[in-house]
Design an enzyme around this catalytic site. Structure first.
Site, PDB file in Angstrom:
ATOM      1  N   HIS A 122       0.834  -1.205   0.000  1.00 49.97           N
ATOM      2  CA  HIS A 122       0.000   0.000   0.000  1.00 49.97           C
ATOM      3  C   HIS A 122       0.871   1.259   0.000  1.00 49.97           C
ATOM      4  CE1 HIS A 122      -3.097  -2.622   2.276  1.00 49.97           C
ATOM      5  NE2 HIS A 122      -3.649  -2.360   1.108  1.00 49.97           N
TER       6      HIS A 122
ATOM      7  N   LYS B 140     -18.229  -7.012   8.407  1.00 51.23           N
ATOM      8  CA  LYS B 140     -17.456  -7.834   9.330  1.00 51.23           C
ATOM      9  C   LYS B 140     -16.413  -6.948  10.005  1.00 51.23           C
ATOM     10  CE  LYS B 140     -14.355 -10.992   8.520  1.00 51.23           C
ATOM     11  NZ  LYS B 140     -13.578 -11.734   7.566  1.00 51.23           N
TER      12      LYS B 140
ATOM     13  N   ARG C 261      -2.273  -6.443  -8.663  1.00 50.56           N
ATOM     14  CA  ARG C 261      -1.182  -7.390  -8.408  1.00 50.56           C
ATOM     15  C   ARG C 261      -1.214  -8.541  -9.397  1.00 50.56           C
ATOM     16  NH1 ARG C 261      -3.204  -8.291  -2.419  1.00 50.56           N
ATOM     17  NH2 ARG C 261      -5.022  -8.382  -3.753  1.00 50.56           N
TER      18      ARG C 261
ATOM     19  N   SER D  57      -3.084  -7.762   2.968  1.00 51.02           N
ATOM     20  CA  SER D  57      -3.303  -7.561   4.407  1.00 51.02           C
ATOM     21  C   SER D  57      -3.746  -8.864   5.066  1.00 51.02           C
ATOM     22  CB  SER D  57      -4.380  -6.490   4.631  1.00 51.02           C
ATOM     23  OG  SER D  57      -3.950  -5.249   4.152  1.00 51.02           O
TER      24      SER D  57
END
Ligand code: PNS
Length: 163
Positions: free
Chosen positions: A17, A41, A90, A127
């Site tokens: 990031h 969530k 990515r 992450s």
């Protein structure tokens, strides 16, 4: 003023990031790194913690500001006079997903999405993998900054391995 948003969940912010935000900051007058707050969530970190980590990681980038948003990203863009979004790619599977969102955001509000290819040294990084490695005591020191590593350690000490 050329302003762009780098939105994300940032749970937590990774070196990937930071690489994207830094590269965007060299192309634009101002980069707004915006943390999504309305996740159904609950994440590992609170929005306040995510925001604080992003601030720490971008402290040396003079034209980066950290913000938060809930609801639609295009509404955040409209409210803040931002015309474009930067998203990192990515892999081809990222593109498959991101293309649909980008086209919808353009249809909804005319907001452009610009794709920045991930630095190859971070193309495997996410992450969620960082959380998993840290949860089981693995070494994440090359994947996140020392402040994030420290917070991960504290978080999993408090929550235990199953947290
Ligand atoms: O870091 P992430 O989880 O890949 O970031 C995804 C994010 C926050 C950019 C995306 O989920 C988002 O923009 N959410 C806000 C709701 C929204 O606008 N969805 C797109 C509708 S077309």
């Amino acid at each position: 003023m050329r302003r762009v948003v780098c939105p994300g969940s940032f749970d937590p912010v990774t070196n990937g990031h930071i690489d994207i935000i830094g590269r965007a900051a060299r192309q634009y007058d101002e980069v707004v790194a915006a943390v999504l707050t309305n996740v159904n969530k609950r994440g590992l970190f609170t929005v306040e913690e995510k925001t604080a980590m992003l601030r720490e990681c971008t402290a040396d980038m003079g034209n980066v500001v950290i913000s938060q948003f809930n609801g639609l990203l295009v509404d955040f863009c409209r409210d803040n006079g931002i015309g474009s979004i930067i998203r990192s790619l990515r892999s081809v599977s990222d593109f498959d997903y991101e293309l649909q969102i980008a086209q919808m955001n353009y249809r909804l509000a005319g907001v452009e999405t610009l794709f920045m290819t991930a630095n190859p040294q971070y193309s495997f990084l996410s992450s969620s993998l960082v959380r998993e490695i840290a949860q089981y005591g693995g070494d994440v020191s090359s994947l996140v900054t020392p402040n994030v590593e420290q917070r991960l350690r504290e978080k999993y000490k408090t929550r235990g391995e199953d947290g």
